[in-house]
Design a protein around this motif. Sequence first.
Motif, short mmCIF file in Angstrom:
data_model
loop_
_atom_site.label_atom_id
_atom_site.label_comp_id
_atom_site.label_asym_id
_atom_site.label_seq_id
_atom_site.Cartn_x
_atom_site.Cartn_y
_atom_site.Cartn_z
N ASP A 21 0.88 -1.07 0.13
CA ASP A 21 -0.14 -0.09 0.05
C ASP A 21 0.93 1.49 0.13
O ASP A 21 0.56 2.06 0.75
CB ASP A 21 -0.92 -0.08 1.13
CG ASP A 21 -1.97 -0.95 1.22
OD1 ASP A 21 -2.32 -1.71 -0.06
OD2 ASP A 21 -2.39 -1.54 2.38
N GLY A 63 -8.22 -11.63 -5.10
CA GLY A 63 -8.72 -10.74 -3.95
C GLY A 63 -7.70 -10.92 -2.88
O GLY A 63 -6.94 -11.95 -2.83
N VAL A 64 -7.58 -9.85 -2.07
CA VAL A 64 -6.55 -10.05 -0.91
C VAL A 64 -7.26 -9.55 0.00
O VAL A 64 -7.85 -8.50 0.27
CB VAL A 64 -5.38 -9.22 -0.98
CG1 VAL A 64 -4.49 -9.12 0.13
CG2 VAL A 64 -4.71 -9.39 -2.24
N GLU A 65 -7.56 -10.28 1.43
CA GLU A 65 -8.07 -9.91 2.75
C GLU A 65 -7.21 -10.25 3.85
O GLU A 65 -6.64 -11.49 4.02
CB GLU A 65 -9.52 -11.02 2.69
CG GLU A 65 -10.59 -10.67 2.09
CD GLU A 65 -11.58 -11.53 2.29
OE1 GLU A 65 -11.84 -12.15 3.51
OE2 GLU A 65 -12.22 -12.19 1.25
N PRO A 66 -6.83 -8.99 4.48
CA PRO A 66 -5.94 -9.17 5.53
C PRO A 66 -6.73 -10.06 6.81
O PRO A 66 -7.92 -9.94 7.05
CB PRO A 66 -5.74 -7.74 6.06
CG PRO A 66 -6.96 -6.98 5.40
CD PRO A 66 -7.36 -7.82 4.31
N ILE A 67 -5.80 -10.91 7.11
CA ILE A 67 -6.21 -11.77 8.31
C ILE A 67 -6.24 -11.22 9.64
O ILE A 67 -7.10 -11.48 10.68
CB ILE A 67 -5.81 -13.32 8.22
CG1 ILE A 67 -5.94 -13.88 6.87
CG2 ILE A 67 -6.45 -14.17 9.21
CD1 ILE A 67 -5.30 -15.24 6.67
N GLY A 115 -6.23 -8.96 12.48
CA GLY A 115 -7.18 -7.87 13.04
C GLY A 115 -6.51 -6.68 13.62
O GLY A 115 -5.33 -6.88 14.01
#
Length: 320
Positions: free
Chosen positions: A12, A186-190, A192
């Motif tokens: 990012d 797709g990218v999903e941050p695990i 939290g």
Amino acid sequence: MSEVLVLVEHVDGEIKKVTFELLTAARALGEPSAVVVGTSGTAAKLKESLAQYGAEKVYVAESDDATGYLVTPKVDVLAALVGAKSPVAVLVAATADGKEVAGRLAARTGSGLLVDAVGLEGEGGVTAVQSIFGGAFTVKSQATTGTPVVSVRPGGVEAAEASGAAAEEVVEVPATDAAKATRITGVEPIVGGDRPELTEASIVVSGGRGVGAAEKFDVVEKLADSLGAAVGASRAAVDSGYYPAQFQVGQTGKTVSPQLYVALGISGAIQHRAGMQTSKTIVAVNKDAEAPIFEIADFGVVGDLFAVAPQLTDEVAKRK
Ligand code: FAD
């Protein structure tokens, strides 16, 4: 002076700390050249920081789909640069992506691969310093063929600033069919919350089987949050379902080298030590005075973690 290629890790628009460590390590071998692979405009944002850590050159390999195809474009770019520039070495971070890049690049270029270095020496060729068998031995190794490809453990080398020219040179991202065989959809941050990434964090607080239950792991998280730390876990804690597997520290988990590692209810088995022994300061809390973790701890508390950790958390909070 010979050039040393450093693959820039960024996410990012921000450089990961390990890149500064790689640039610092590269300076022991020659002139660091940063290699930025990303979408267009990425390098412009990173250039100033790269210069601050001694990058004499920045290879800009930008393409709008460069980040859409896993690691292959990075390997393509580095392989092309190895062929064109004959660097003395290529340094990549020993992260999940970096390890894959390093292995593929070494195979592609027919080069020796030096893994998980915690230091580099430039006298008499490129020498990687590695900490093995859970930190019981330090070994030095050199590649005997090709351009050495070295994966460097995050936290293994301390980043130090040094000004560099960061002269830009644009290189192409080869659009090979192999690169396009797999596409990221797709990218999903695990992870939290705002906790730092485990391998990048300067403080890690880990919990072991001694925590006793998943719902009790908040004692570990609270201490971690008070310190701005990442949370880790032993394999026994992961296997018991107390914490997710991506936070496992050790031989079959992640390798960390933070400034401070706090082990709560962890016995200190050799496979756990393999992943944290190079931490700069180790603090252990264990109710068994004979637990092997105390052999490597700089500070140890023999006691119940449920009594000690909350007090530590309160004390840290008071000092903020
Ligand atoms: P235990 O060894 O059971 O220790 C728990 C500790 O908590 C004890 O020392 C106990 O005194 C203490 N304790 C209990 N209650 C409290 C309390 N209330 N307060 C304070 N202390 C308390 N392990 C890893 O961690 N990472 C790896 O990557 C890994 N890879 C492995 C790979 C292989 C091939 C093998 C064979 C094993 C691997 N292991 C790994 C497992 C390793 O051998 C150990 O079994 C594991 O590290 C033990 O985890 P632990 O210290 O949490 O549990």
